[in-house]
Design a protein around this motif. Structure first.
Motif, PDB file in Angstrom:
ATOM      1  N   LEU A 214      49.645  34.304  45.925  1.00 29.89           N
ATOM      2  CA  LEU A 214      49.439  35.841  46.307  1.00 29.89           C
ATOM      3  C   LEU A 214      48.310  35.851  45.829  1.00 29.89           C
ATOM      4  O   LEU A 214      47.407  35.496  44.845  1.00 29.89           O
ATOM      5  CB  LEU A 214      50.319  36.383  45.155  1.00 29.89           C
ATOM      6  CG  LEU A 214      51.762  36.277  45.293  1.00 29.89           C
ATOM      7  CD1 LEU A 214      52.264  37.050  44.183  1.00 29.89           C
ATOM      8  CD2 LEU A 214      52.137  37.197  46.459  1.00 29.89           C
ATOM      9  N   PRO A 215      47.149  36.743  46.564  1.00 33.10           N
ATOM     10  CA  PRO A 215      45.783  36.927  46.574  1.00 33.10           C
ATOM     11  C   PRO A 215      45.695  37.947  45.488  1.00 33.10           C
ATOM     12  O   PRO A 215      46.463  38.915  45.603  1.00 33.10           O
ATOM     13  CB  PRO A 215      45.335  37.059  47.958  1.00 33.10           C
ATOM     14  CG  PRO A 215      46.277  37.142  48.988  1.00 33.10           C
ATOM     15  CD  PRO A 215      47.516  37.131  48.031  1.00 33.10           C
TER      16      PRO A 215
ATOM     17  N   ASP B  57      36.828  38.280  52.634  1.00 33.68           N
ATOM     18  CA  ASP B  57      36.591  37.462  51.433  1.00 33.68           C
ATOM     19  C   ASP B  57      37.708  36.443  51.347  1.00 33.68           C
ATOM     20  O   ASP B  57      37.442  35.508  50.821  1.00 33.68           O
ATOM     21  CB  ASP B  57      36.950  38.455  50.074  1.00 33.68           C
ATOM     22  CG  ASP B  57      35.596  39.333  49.920  1.00 33.68           C
ATOM     23  OD1 ASP B  57      34.313  39.213  50.368  1.00 33.68           O
ATOM     24  OD2 ASP B  57      35.985  40.295  49.297  1.00 33.68           O
ATOM     25  N   MET B  58      38.925  36.631  51.903  1.00 37.94           N
ATOM     26  CA  MET B  58      39.625  35.318  52.029  1.00 37.94           C
ATOM     27  C   MET B  58      39.206  34.165  52.835  1.00 37.94           C
ATOM     28  O   MET B  58      39.384  33.035  52.498  1.00 37.94           O
ATOM     29  CB  MET B  58      41.170  36.004  52.578  1.00 37.94           C
ATOM     30  CG  MET B  58      41.941  36.885  51.427  1.00 37.94           C
ATOM     31  SD  MET B  58      43.535  37.138  51.774  1.00 37.94           S
ATOM     32  CE  MET B  58      43.290  38.409  53.139  1.00 37.94           C
TER      33      MET B  58
ATOM     34  N   TYR C 258      47.285  40.434  51.137  1.00 41.78           N
ATOM     35  CA  TYR C 258      46.054  40.393  51.065  1.00 41.78           C
ATOM     36  C   TYR C 258      45.735  40.611  49.423  1.00 41.78           C
ATOM     37  O   TYR C 258      44.560  40.532  48.901  1.00 41.78           O
ATOM     38  CB  TYR C 258      45.221  41.602  51.887  1.00 41.78           C
ATOM     39  CG  TYR C 258      45.677  42.929  51.527  1.00 41.78           C
ATOM     40  CD1 TYR C 258      46.791  43.518  51.969  1.00 41.78           C
ATOM     41  CD2 TYR C 258      45.243  43.615  50.293  1.00 41.78           C
ATOM     42  CE1 TYR C 258      47.252  44.984  51.570  1.00 41.78           C
ATOM     43  CE2 TYR C 258      45.553  44.916  49.992  1.00 41.78           C
ATOM     44  CZ  TYR C 258      46.504  45.408  50.530  1.00 41.78           C
ATOM     45  OH  TYR C 258      47.052  46.573  50.170  1.00 41.78           O
ATOM     46  N   GLY C 259      46.803  41.335  48.704  1.00 43.29           N
ATOM     47  CA  GLY C 259      46.580  41.361  47.385  1.00 43.29           C
ATOM     48  C   GLY C 259      45.495  42.272  46.949  1.00 43.29           C
ATOM     49  O   GLY C 259      45.197  43.145  47.475  1.00 43.29           O
ATOM     50  N   GLY C 260      44.609  41.499  46.185  1.00 42.25           N
ATOM     51  CA  GLY C 260      43.499  42.109  45.744  1.00 42.25           C
ATOM     52  C   GLY C 260      42.146  42.115  46.512  1.00 42.25           C
ATOM     53  O   GLY C 260      41.047  41.994  46.248  1.00 42.25           O
TER      54      GLY C 260
ATOM     55  N   ARG D 140      41.822  37.076  36.334  1.00 43.80           N
ATOM     56  CA  ARG D 140      42.444  37.908  35.508  1.00 43.80           C
ATOM     57  C   ARG D 140      43.734  38.734  36.126  1.00 43.80           C
ATOM     58  O   ARG D 140      44.650  39.008  35.355  1.00 43.80           O
ATOM     59  CB  ARG D 140      41.628  38.910  34.431  1.00 43.80           C
ATOM     60  CG  ARG D 140      40.935  39.984  35.016  1.00 43.80           C
ATOM     61  CD  ARG D 140      39.816  40.520  34.431  1.00 43.80           C
ATOM     62  NE  ARG D 140      38.920  39.508  34.322  1.00 43.80           N
ATOM     63  CZ  ARG D 140      37.585  39.621  33.628  1.00 43.80           C
ATOM     64  NH1 ARG D 140      37.436  40.735  32.931  1.00 43.80           N
ATOM     65  NH2 ARG D 140      36.641  38.793  33.823  1.00 43.80           N
ATOM     66  N   ALA D 141      43.382  39.109  37.129  1.00 40.57           N
ATOM     67  CA  ALA D 141      44.630  39.830  37.969  1.00 40.57           C
ATOM     68  C   ALA D 141      45.446  38.869  38.223  1.00 40.57           C
ATOM     69  O   ALA D 141      46.803  39.361  38.395  1.00 40.57           O
ATOM     70  CB  ALA D 141      43.989  40.563  39.154  1.00 40.57           C
ATOM     71  N   ALA D 142      45.179  37.596  38.390  1.00 37.93           N
ATOM     72  CA  ALA D 142      46.250  36.547  38.733  1.00 37.93           C
ATOM     73  C   ALA D 142      47.094  36.538  37.471  1.00 37.93           C
ATOM     74  O   ALA D 142      48.380  36.208  37.559  1.00 37.93           O
ATOM     75  CB  ALA D 142      45.498  35.256  39.123  1.00 37.93           C
ATOM     76  N   GLU D 143      46.328  36.453  36.503  1.00 44.24           N
ATOM     77  CA  GLU D 143      47.134  36.220  35.086  1.00 44.24           C
ATOM     78  C   GLU D 143      48.053  37.482  34.910  1.00 44.24           C
ATOM     79  O   GLU D 143      49.052  37.295  34.439  1.00 44.24           O
ATOM     80  CB  GLU D 143      45.952  36.308  33.703  1.00 44.24           C
ATOM     81  CG  GLU D 143      45.271  34.919  33.950  1.00 44.24           C
ATOM     82  CD  GLU D 143      43.885  35.140  33.034  1.00 44.24           C
ATOM     83  OE1 GLU D 143      43.655  36.088  32.485  1.00 44.24           O
ATOM     84  OE2 GLU D 143      43.377  34.242  32.806  1.00 44.24           O
TER      85      GLU D 143
END
Ligand code: F0G
Length: 459
Positions: free
Chosen positions: A95-96, A299-300, A292-294, A101-104
């Motif tokens: 998941l992007p 950027d991806m 796309y997540g965040g 910290r957003a992944a956390e």
């Protein structure tokens, strides 16, 4: 004669930076309440606050930006990122997110319950913050030797398997959502974790039925150190080593602002399809739709390209040799730092420099302010300010080490800049006995206070 070492790239675009006077800096740091995070970057000459999101992208990354697909669902850029993650890291599901910290946040929202225990090696501050915010407990199982800055060990970021096993034995598996292995170990000085240690940690996780999460911000630098220092890896490519490292993990969180050399971005990746599905809700709620997540499409795309470049030996050799160059300069001047030099930064041993500042007055922070006043160089404190207060007693925590981290941005500064940093540190070092006063806190947040804390001279 033998040819000297030189960078594996040349420069296509430059950005002006400006020197300032000591008087200007005295005013600016006072106005910033003696918090280096609060300074305008225009007031900084050489910025070593972090190596996160501050690197220079390559021509290929900028080209990839232009090909970004900004579709809400199923963007081509998402599939480019998916392919890179599968091919380079070996994970099928991800998941992007907008950064590490957003992944956390997405991961820990999915797997942590109040009272859980998460053992690991010197959890990074946002990781610790996300765990403690959920009333769970991070347990540091780093080897004791990491706290002796003068000891030269090849893998000073390692987990102590005995400490880890004691935790795994003490609590039932349901209380341990995962073990968090951080490569390289940022807090201990950008120190690597050996493949043997990763293998041992993974075996313990399997024995006790607990998942292994690798906090992967600087995974490629870790692989470089494995190649250079661990027996049996000299002839393997960085990409082969990376594949083996992640072969032991169930989950990875990534701040792509480091070893994927982008200015913003991150992701959480899973081996388990079921866990990935469970985490999707938290991604949609907090970040964005799952493709796309965040992140924006461009950027991806840049991230996918950066993952490939960041795992090339020539790039890593250039990068780490620059940090080593700075270390060699400090050796000439006898300035003590966490040895050997880390992958992304040099960590000055502030306790050994400012011996006359009491720990209650934030030794490493004081050294950081002195270095800024000296030459407009901005580092970051890794000491009592960062350690926060104990969540239960609310007392200040005083870690064994008080370090001033000087992070080296990727492909950004030259060795001339490193010479300036070393000379400025020498000047501070030469007048160290005249520095006796530190700082006291005027204002702070209950958690992760170092980002916004306000200070004044202690006496
Ligand atoms: N894990 C590690 C090991 C990190 O060093 C960082 C960030 C994170 C997770 C969080 O990632 O910033 O993208 O949200 N480290 C930066 C630093 C901030 O300066 O070391 P993020």
């Amino acid at each position: 004669m033998e040819l000297p070492f030189a960078e594996s790239y040349r420069i296509k675009m430059v950005e002006t930076i400006r020197k300032s006077t000591r008087e200007e800096r005295e005013q600016w740091i006072r106005e910033a309440k003696y918090n280096l995070f609060n300074l305008r970057s225009d007031y900084v000459f050489i910025d070593m606050l972090t190596d996160s999101g501050t690197g220079a992208m390559s021509d290929k990354q900028w080209a990839a930006l232009m090909l970004g697909d900004e579709s809400y669902g199923g963007a081509r850029s998402y599939y480019n990122m998916k392919e890179a993650i599968k091919e380079i890291l070996g994970f099928d599901y991800f998941l992007p997110t907008h950064q590490g910290r957003a992944a956390e946040n997405v991961l820990y929202s999915t797997i942590i319950k109040e009272g859980d225990i998460l053992p690991g090696n010197s959890h990074f501050d946002t990781t610790k913050g996300h765990i403690e915010y959920r009333r769970a407990i991070p347990v540091d199982c780093t080897i004791d030797e990491a706290a002796d800055t003068q000891l030269e060990l090849p893998f000073k970021g390692n987990v102590d398997p005995a400490k880890l096993e004691a935790v795994l034995k003490k609590y039932p598996a349901e209380k341990i959502p995962c073990v968090v292995l951080t490569v390289t170990n940022n807090t201990a000085g950008g120190q690597p974790v050996s493949m043997q240690n990763i293998r041992e940690v993974s075996a313990l996780c399997k024995k006790y039925g607990v998942a292994l999460q690798i906090d992967s911000a600087r995974f490629a630098e870790n692989a470089y150190f494995i190649k250079m220092r661990e027996k049996g890896y000299a002839d393997k490519t960085i990409k082969q080593i990376v594949k083996e490292m992640f072969g032991y993990a169930d989950i990875m969180t990534m701040s792509s602002k480091k070893d994927a050399i982008v200015n913003m971005g991150g992701f959480v990746a899973f081996k388990s399809e079921a866990l990935w599905k469970k985490a999707q809700m938290f991604c949609i709620m907090n970040e964005g739709f799952i493709t796309y997540g965040g992140m924006s499409g461009r950027d991806m795309n840049a991230l996918a390209q950066g993952l490939d470049e960041g795992t090339e030996f020539d790039y890593l050799e250039t990068r780490i040799k620059q940090v080593e160059y700075l270390g060699a300069r400090l050796d000439e001047y006898g300035i003590p730092y966490q040895r050997p030099v880390g992958g992304h930064a040099l960590f000055v041993d502030a306790k050994k420099v400012l011996t006359r500042v009491p720990k209650e007055e934030f030794i490493a922070q004081t050294l950081g302010i002195e270095l800024y006043l000296e030459a407009g160089i901005r580092g970051v404190e890794i000491g009592a300010m960062l350690a926060d207060r104990d969540p239960v007693t609310r007392e200040n925590r005083y870690p064994k080490l008080e370090l001033l981290r000087l992070a080296v941005s990727r492909r950004t500064y030259t060795n001339n800049h490193m010479d300036v940093v070393a000379a400025a540190l020498k000047n501070v070092y030469d007048r160290r006995d005249s520095i006796t006063r530190g700082y006291r806190i005027v204002n702070e947040f209950p958690i992760m206070r170092h980002f916004t804390v306000e200070l004044e001279p202690a006496r």
